[in-house]
Design a protein around this motif. Structure first.
Motif, PDB file in Angstrom:
ATOM      1  N   LYS A  98      47.291  18.126  31.538  1.00  0.00           N
ATOM      2  CA  LYS A  98      47.525  16.707  31.857  1.00  0.00           C
ATOM      3  C   LYS A  98      46.545  16.244  32.949  1.00  0.00           C
ATOM      4  N   SER A  99      46.088  14.980  32.812  1.00  0.00           N
ATOM      5  CA  SER A  99      45.149  14.485  33.845  1.00  0.00           C
ATOM      6  C   SER A  99      45.890  14.339  35.166  1.00  0.00           C
ATOM      7  N   CYS A 100      47.201  14.020  35.097  1.00  0.00           N
ATOM      8  CA  CYS A 100      47.960  13.890  36.355  1.00  0.00           C
ATOM      9  C   CYS A 100      48.239  15.290  36.895  1.00  0.00           C
ATOM     10  N   ILE A 102      53.673  19.383  31.342  1.00  0.00           N
ATOM     11  CA  ILE A 102      52.773  19.794  30.246  1.00  0.00           C
ATOM     12  C   ILE A 102      53.536  19.750  28.905  1.00  0.00           C
ATOM     13  N   GLY A 103      54.839  19.940  28.931  1.00  0.00           N
ATOM     14  CA  GLY A 103      55.605  19.765  27.699  1.00  0.00           C
ATOM     15  C   GLY A 103      55.454  20.896  26.705  1.00  0.00           C
ATOM     16  N   ALA A 126      61.669  15.729  37.197  1.00  0.00           N
ATOM     17  CA  ALA A 126      61.085  14.631  37.980  1.00  0.00           C
ATOM     18  C   ALA A 126      59.729  14.267  37.385  1.00  0.00           C
ATOM     19  N   CYS A 127      59.712  13.936  36.086  1.00  0.00           N
ATOM     20  CA  CYS A 127      58.460  13.435  35.492  1.00  0.00           C
ATOM     21  C   CYS A 127      58.844  12.624  34.254  1.00  0.00           C
ATOM     22  N   ILE A 128      58.042  11.568  33.966  1.00  0.00           N
ATOM     23  CA  ILE A 128      58.380  10.693  32.830  1.00  0.00           C
ATOM     24  C   ILE A 128      57.165  10.534  31.913  1.00  0.00           C
ATOM     25  N   GLY A 129      56.073  11.215  32.269  1.00  0.00           N
ATOM     26  CA  GLY A 129      54.799  10.996  31.572  1.00  0.00           C
ATOM     27  C   GLY A 129      54.818  11.469  30.128  1.00  0.00           C
ATOM     28  N   GLY A 130      54.527  12.769  29.886  1.00  0.00           N
ATOM     29  CA  GLY A 130      54.487  13.268  28.512  1.00  0.00           C
ATOM     30  C   GLY A 130      53.324  12.645  27.765  1.00  0.00           C
ATOM     31  N   ILE A 131      53.628  12.022  26.594  1.00  0.00           N
ATOM     32  CA  ILE A 131      52.515  11.506  25.780  1.00  0.00           C
ATOM     33  C   ILE A 131      51.896  10.260  26.423  1.00  0.00           C
ATOM     34  N   MET A 132      52.623   9.671  27.412  1.00  0.00           N
ATOM     35  CA  MET A 132      52.053   8.479  28.066  1.00  0.00           C
ATOM     36  C   MET A 132      50.974   8.898  29.067  1.00  0.00           C
ATOM     37  N   CYS A 133      50.856  10.196  29.343  1.00  0.00           N
ATOM     38  CA  CYS A 133      49.900  10.665  30.350  1.00  0.00           C
ATOM     39  C   CYS A 133      48.732  11.330  29.614  1.00  0.00           C
ATOM     40  N   GLU A 134      47.475  10.834  29.893  1.00  0.00           N
ATOM     41  CA  GLU A 134      46.306  11.361  29.170  1.00  0.00           C
ATOM     42  C   GLU A 134      46.151  12.864  29.410  1.00  0.00           C
ATOM     43  N   ASP A 135      45.514  13.534  28.392  1.00  0.00           N
ATOM     44  CA  ASP A 135      45.220  14.968  28.548  1.00  0.00           C
ATOM     45  C   ASP A 135      43.791  15.131  29.046  1.00  0.00           C
ATOM     46  N   LYS A 136      43.591  16.064  29.960  1.00  0.00           N
ATOM     47  CA  LYS A 136      42.223  16.357  30.424  1.00  0.00           C
ATOM     48  C   LYS A 136      41.450  17.015  29.300  1.00  0.00           C
ATOM     49  N   TYR A 137      42.151  17.988  28.612  1.00  0.00           N
ATOM     50  CA  TYR A 137      41.464  18.673  27.494  1.00  0.00           C
ATOM     51  C   TYR A 137      42.524  18.956  26.441  1.00  0.00           C
ATOM     52  N   GLU A 138      42.040  19.254  25.266  1.00  0.00           N
ATOM     53  CA  GLU A 138      43.001  19.538  24.197  1.00  0.00           C
ATOM     54  C   GLU A 138      43.196  21.046  24.155  1.00  0.00           C
ATOM     55  N   TYR A 139      44.468  21.487  24.388  1.00  0.00           N
ATOM     56  CA  TYR A 139      44.726  22.935  24.470  1.00  0.00           C
ATOM     57  C   TYR A 139      45.059  23.425  23.074  1.00  0.00           C
ATOM     58  N   GLN A 140      44.225  24.323  22.519  1.00  0.00           N
ATOM     59  CA  GLN A 140      44.567  24.911  21.200  1.00  0.00           C
ATOM     60  C   GLN A 140      44.836  26.377  21.419  1.00  0.00           C
ATOM     61  N   GLY A 141      46.016  26.830  21.028  1.00  0.00           N
ATOM     62  CA  GLY A 141      46.264  28.270  21.201  1.00  0.00           C
ATOM     63  C   GLY A 141      47.723  28.503  21.523  1.00  0.00           C
ATOM     64  N   TYR A 142      48.092  29.735  21.458  1.00  0.00           N
ATOM     65  CA  TYR A 142      49.489  30.102  21.646  1.00  0.00           C
ATOM     66  C   TYR A 142      49.831  29.987  23.131  1.00  0.00           C
ATOM     67  N   GLY A 143      51.097  29.961  23.480  1.00  0.00           N
ATOM     68  CA  GLY A 143      51.451  30.018  24.906  1.00  0.00           C
ATOM     69  C   GLY A 143      52.363  28.879  25.278  1.00  0.00           C
ATOM     70  N   ASP A 144      52.839  28.921  26.519  1.00  0.00           N
ATOM     71  CA  ASP A 144      53.737  27.849  26.970  1.00  0.00           C
ATOM     72  C   ASP A 144      53.163  27.249  28.266  1.00  0.00           C
ATOM     73  N   CYS A 145      53.969  26.488  28.962  1.00  0.00           N
ATOM     74  CA  CYS A 145      53.438  25.743  30.114  1.00  0.00           C
ATOM     75  C   CYS A 145      52.729  26.696  31.087  1.00  0.00           C
ATOM     76  N   ALA A 146      53.326  27.889  31.307  1.00  0.00           N
ATOM     77  CA  ALA A 146      52.757  28.803  32.316  1.00  0.00           C
ATOM     78  C   ALA A 146      51.322  29.154  31.927  1.00  0.00           C
ATOM     79  N   SER A 147      51.086  29.442  30.611  1.00  0.00           N
ATOM     80  CA  SER A 147      49.709  29.860  30.251  1.00  0.00           C
ATOM     81  C   SER A 147      48.770  28.659  30.296  1.00  0.00           C
ATOM     82  N   VAL A 148      49.287  27.453  29.951  1.00  0.00           N
ATOM     83  CA  VAL A 148      48.394  26.287  29.992  1.00  0.00           C
ATOM     84  C   VAL A 148      48.076  25.950  31.450  1.00  0.00           C
ATOM     85  N   GLU A 149      49.008  26.226  32.346  1.00  0.00           N
ATOM     86  CA  GLU A 149      48.825  25.919  33.773  1.00  0.00           C
ATOM     87  C   GLU A 149      47.619  26.682  34.333  1.00  0.00           C
ATOM     88  N   LEU A 150      47.372  27.869  33.763  1.00  0.00           N
ATOM     89  CA  LEU A 150      46.258  28.674  34.302  1.00  0.00           C
ATOM     90  C   LEU A 150      44.917  27.972  34.086  1.00  0.00           C
TER      91      LEU A 150
END
Lengths: 225, 240, 193, 271
Positions: free
Chosen positions: D136-138, D143-144, D106-130
């Motif tokens: 994502k700004s939304c 998070i993709g 239930a999301c269509i954003g992806g690259i059309m949705c601005e990023d709050k910050y640029e995440y550099q580093g290993y990990g997947d959605c769960a680690s970026v969620e922390l």
């Protein structure tokens, strides 16, 4: 020849028919279900039967298609070297490096030794069933000629090591200059001996050719000359 | 899985044939038989030779296996299939060596190699052991031709880039300009050519399939619900 | 340096079966999606190569004795196929998860050129031919195969998260990676003993 | 060698080897046969067999054992289709009433949705969620970083243009991704649904447009134009009543940001 292949097909088909008693699929199923043949017995019977049929067919085909290799070699030498073959040396007595084989050894009337040596080197292992076979003619201690008899090298790559221009570097070389190592290692460095040039991109094949020449010279020396 | 009782329709007979060449082309789609593909596609004529010998052995093996499919117990099916394949490839090698010496010189090297070809066991096990004789034979022919086509294609590209010749006829302008790179004759180049050709082959086939889909969707006219066939491409979640 | 140590180093690095002799590419491309399955496959191949080296060496003496050399390929392949069948039953019984992971690729080891390649190489090319050197050669070629498989699996797991153009996903990108790895391994060819 | 020896030796050797190994195989298959209880076996046969673990058990075999013992309920497994569930229900005497569902993102954003910050580093959605609720700004944007891609047992999900897309022809609806997605964007909708909203952002239209070019701005046009009145606007998002919806597709056409997507299910004969 064509009829042999067709005949092969017929007896292949009728071989499989009489091999398995199945005239129509259904009856066999009922037959097996009815009798409840123990599963492992069935495994042994079926695999054994298939192996037997396979080996019979192979043996029959091999018997009809056996080619006499010595005859082929003699024809090749006949076309290559003018003088008649006087004696053929018993090849089994010659000890050679492992991975090489002396296929035939003849002595012509004018005293030239004609040796057919085979090296199992080549640029492919799994597919290289035939290896490199060359004919070496040695007369009074000098290598007169080296000719490729049969090989299975990649055309344009390994095959360049078996062309005329590459093989004639051996002509006129005295057999004493060829280094014959004794131990297991064949690739120990050769200092003041004849060092054959190696074609880039065909290193395996060039080594194969030099190994075959070494085997031929070793056989020549083992005959005491 | 066509059972004995059903009557063989025309489609049952021809579909494995056309399938074999395009949809599940052994080299590009199923990615089978890569060892011989990389080893012998150094020249196009090798490719044709190898392809045809694989075709012959595959058809015979498919036929025999589908005849015996109910007798061979599941437990020992692989050794049995391998025995049949190896028998045919050895027989072909002996017959060709004895009666067609010139063909043997060109192709003698590949005949023992067929036993090791993954296509044979894969096709025999996944198709011939489940279907009846005629579809299996058709599948054998289809897959064999598809394989021949693809390795000849790779052979042409590698020979042209690597040795500057086409089917053995050297093209002097290229050779004189010192252009041919033996890298492509080496198997490392083989991987590269194989990868890129696979991309080209798949994109061409997908384009053809998509144009077929669109034609079907257009003549369906109205956007009837779920009437059109979902295209296999990834974004099927209603990506309008 | 004893000869068998040469064989070990040769088998693993110098004439590594996958990357410098280019045998056994089908499972190399197929199974190397995850490192666990790659390891499972590698161990099975090591065991098969070791066993086949011993059995085929003995059989070859018998064949040579009766000089029916033409049976060499079919006998070797039958032995390999039977061994694979035994392993399949044992793995199914004791490690079912590994069995599902390997899936179709376990029977495909039978047609794996590497295994047949070792069997033929033991018989034709080895300088000193006895049971021990054949066995060592088999095991070291198996380890070489597993090493190449693990490297490939590691790279492919990394590839999952990188941006790959649409059409290159799956096998094409693996082939190109394998090509670059092959280039690296040809450097070892210079060391041949 | 004369004819008989020429044939005899190969036959003896090849058949001998074949029989020796077939005996070995027969013994092995006898001794190492896997001991299986019949009822668990039949139940396992009917289950989807994806070993996805969505039901909370280690795999289908463990789930089948629990089902036979009565510890587990059939509705915990969503991967098995309806007919099989009926058969299992009949076999074990439990009911198999619940309705079939499908999983969508239930999301269509992806690259059309601005990023709050640029995440550099290993990990997947769960680690970026922390890191403050994902890059994502939304707040509910996908998070993709493909947690769902690696968790899916049948590789049915792909990240296309930064957003997860479920490939319905491969998906077995097991629901492992629903559990794993840190943003809980993977939603279950009834199988008979034909359209669904591919956005889960409850913010007002103006804020949505700042973050994402394709998100749902809650304008309510879909609710107005729907001939059957199947769509009601709740908290800036349309809610579909799939009993009334006839799949005319008018809402998808009229939606200004095109975030109502059509659900394309593979036809039965495609299977």
């Amino acid at each position: 020849m064509v009829d042999l292949l067709n005949e092969k097909k017929e007896n292949l088909v009728e071989e499989t028919n009489n091999f398995e008693p199945m005239k129509d699929n259904g009856s066999l199923k009922r037959h097996f279900k009815g009798k409840k043949i123990n599963e492992s017995l069935k495994i042994i019977i079926v695999l054994g039967l298939i192996a037997m049929v396979a080996s019979i067919m192979l043996a029959v085909v091999n018997f009809y298609t056996k080619i006499d290799e010595n005859q082929q070699i003699l024809d090749e030498i006949g076309s290559l070297y003018s003088s008649e073959i006087s004696t053929t040396v018993d090849v089994s007595s010659i000890s050679n490096y492992l991975g090489t084989e002396i296929k035939a050894y003849y002595i012509a009337d004018d005293g030239a030794n004609i040796i057919v040596a085979k090296a199992n080197k080549g640029d492919k292992v799994c597919y290289n069933a035939t290896g490199i076979t060359i004919i070496v003619i040695i007369k009074e201690g000098l290598i007169e000629k080296v000719v490729s008899f049969s090989h299975s090298e990649t055309p344009g790559l390994g095959e360049r090591a078996l062309r005329e221009e590459y093989l004639n570097q051996y002509e006129g070389i005295n057999t004493d200059l060829i280094f014959i190592p004794e131990g297991d290692f064949i690739s120990t460095p050769e200092f003041n001996y004849f060092n054959p040039s190696v074609i880039t991109g065909a290193t395996y094949s060039s080594n194969g050719v030099s190994l075959a020449v070494k085997a031929a010279v070793k056989a020549y020396r083992s005959r005491g000359n | 899985m066509i059972e004995k009782t059903e009557k063989l329709t025309f489609k049952d007979i021809t579909s494995p044939f056309t399938n074999g060449i395009i949809n599940n082309n052994a080299t590009f789609r199923l990615v089978l038989g890569t060892c011989p593909t990389l080893a012998i596609t150094t020249s196009a004529s090798n490719g044709i030779g190898m392809g045809l010998s694989v075709l012959f052995v595959l058809v015979c093996a498919n036929a025999i296996v589908s005849i015996l499919r109910n007798i061979i117990p599941r437990k020992v099916r692989i050794p049995a299939y391998i025995l049949i394949i190896a028998t045919f490839s050895t027989i072909v090698e002996m017959v060709v060596r004895a009666f067609l010496p010139d063909l043997y010189d060109k192709l003698g090297l590949f005949l023992p190699l067929i036993v090791v070809n993954c296509i044979l066991l894969a096709r025999v096990e996944s198709f011939a052991s489940l279907n009846r004789v005629i579809p299996s034979i058709m599948d054998g022919i289809g897959i064999g031709l598809g394989f021949t086509f693809s390795i000849t294609l790779i052979g042409i590209v590698r020979e042209f880039l690597g040795a500057g010749s086409f089917f053995g006829i050297p093209i002097n302008s290229i050779i004189s300009a010192e252009l041919p790179m033996t890298f492509f004759i080496l198997p490392a180049g083989g991987f590269m050519v194989y990868g890129f050709l696979m991309v080209i082959f798949n994109s061409v086939v997908d384009k053809i399939q998509k144009s077929l889909e669109n034609r079907n969707r257009v003549n369906l006219g109205s956007r009837s619900v779920n009437a059109h066939i979902s295209t296999p491409e990834i974004d099927t979640q209603g990506g309008k | 340096m004893p000869y068998w140590l040469y064989l070990v180093i040769g088998g693993i690095f110098i004439n590594n079966f996958v990357l410098s002799r280019f045998l056994g590419i089908c499972p190399f491309l197929g199974v190397s999606r995850k490192t666990e399955t790659a390891l499972g496959m590698g161990l099975a191949v090591i065991f098969v190569m070791g066993m086949t080296s011993i059995i085929t060496f003995g059989l070859n003496l018998l064949l040579k004795e009766l000089n029916i050399q033409y049976l060499q390929t079919i006998v070797f392949i039958l032995v390999i196929a039977a061994l694979i069948q035994l392993i399949e039953i044992v793995i199914k019984r004791f490690a079912p998860s590994l069995y599902t992971a390997l899936g179709v690729y376990l029977p495909l080891i039978t047609t794996n050129c590497a295994v047949l390649g070792v069997a033929i190489m033991n018989v034709t090319e080895l300088a000193t031919q006895n049971i021990f050197t054949s066995f060592v050669n088999g095991i070291s070629s198996g380890i070489g195969f597993t090493l190449a498989l693990l490297i490939m699996a590691g790279i492919r797991e990394k590839l999952e998260y990188s941006e790959i153009p649409e059409k290159f996903k799956g096998f094409p990108i693996t082939l190109i990676t394998a090509s670059i790895m092959a280039m690296a391994f040809t450097a070892f060819a210079g060391l041949s003993f | 060698m004369d004819f008989s020896k020429e044939i005899l030796y190969p036959v003896i050797i090849l058949t001998g080897i074949a029989i020796f190994f077939s005996i070995l195989i027969a013994i092995f298959s006898k001794r190492f046969a896997i001991k299986k209880d019949l009822q668990v076996e039949t139940v396992l046969g009917l289950l989807a067999g994806a070993n996805c673990g969505a039901c909370g058990y280690a795999g289908c075999e463990a789930f089948a054992k629990a089902l036979v013992k009565g510890e587990a309920k059939l509705s915990m497994c969503n991967a098995t289709n309806k007919e099989c569930k009926k058969k299992i229900g009949a076999l074990l005497g439990t009911d198999a009433s619940d309705e079939e569902t499908v999983v969508v993102c239930a999301c269509i954003g992806g690259i059309m949705c601005e990023d709050k910050y640029e995440y550099q580093g290993y990990g997947d959605c769960a680690s970026v969620e922390l890191l403050s609720g994902g890059r994502k700004s939304c707040p509910t944007g996908c998070i993709g970083m493909s947690t769902c891609v690696s968790s899916c047992p049948v590789h049915a999900i792909d990240i296309i243009k930064g957003v997860a897309v479920v490939n319905q022809s491969k998906c077995i609806h097991c629901g492992i991704c629903v559990l794993n997605c840190p943003k809980s964007l993977m939603k279950r909708i009834p199988k008979k649904a034909m359209y669904f909203i591919a956005c889960s952002c409850h913010e007002s239209g103006k804020n949505v447009r700042i973050n994402c070019k394709v998100g749902c701005i809650g304008c309510g046009i879909c609710a107005k134009v729907c001939p059957e009145g199947a769509i009601t606007m709740v908290d800036n998002l349309p809610v579909f009543d799939y009993d009334k919806c006839i799949g005319c597709g008018v809402c998808a056409d009229k939606c200004p940001s095109k975030c109502i997507k059509e659900l394309v299910l593979p036809q039965k004969n495609d299977e």
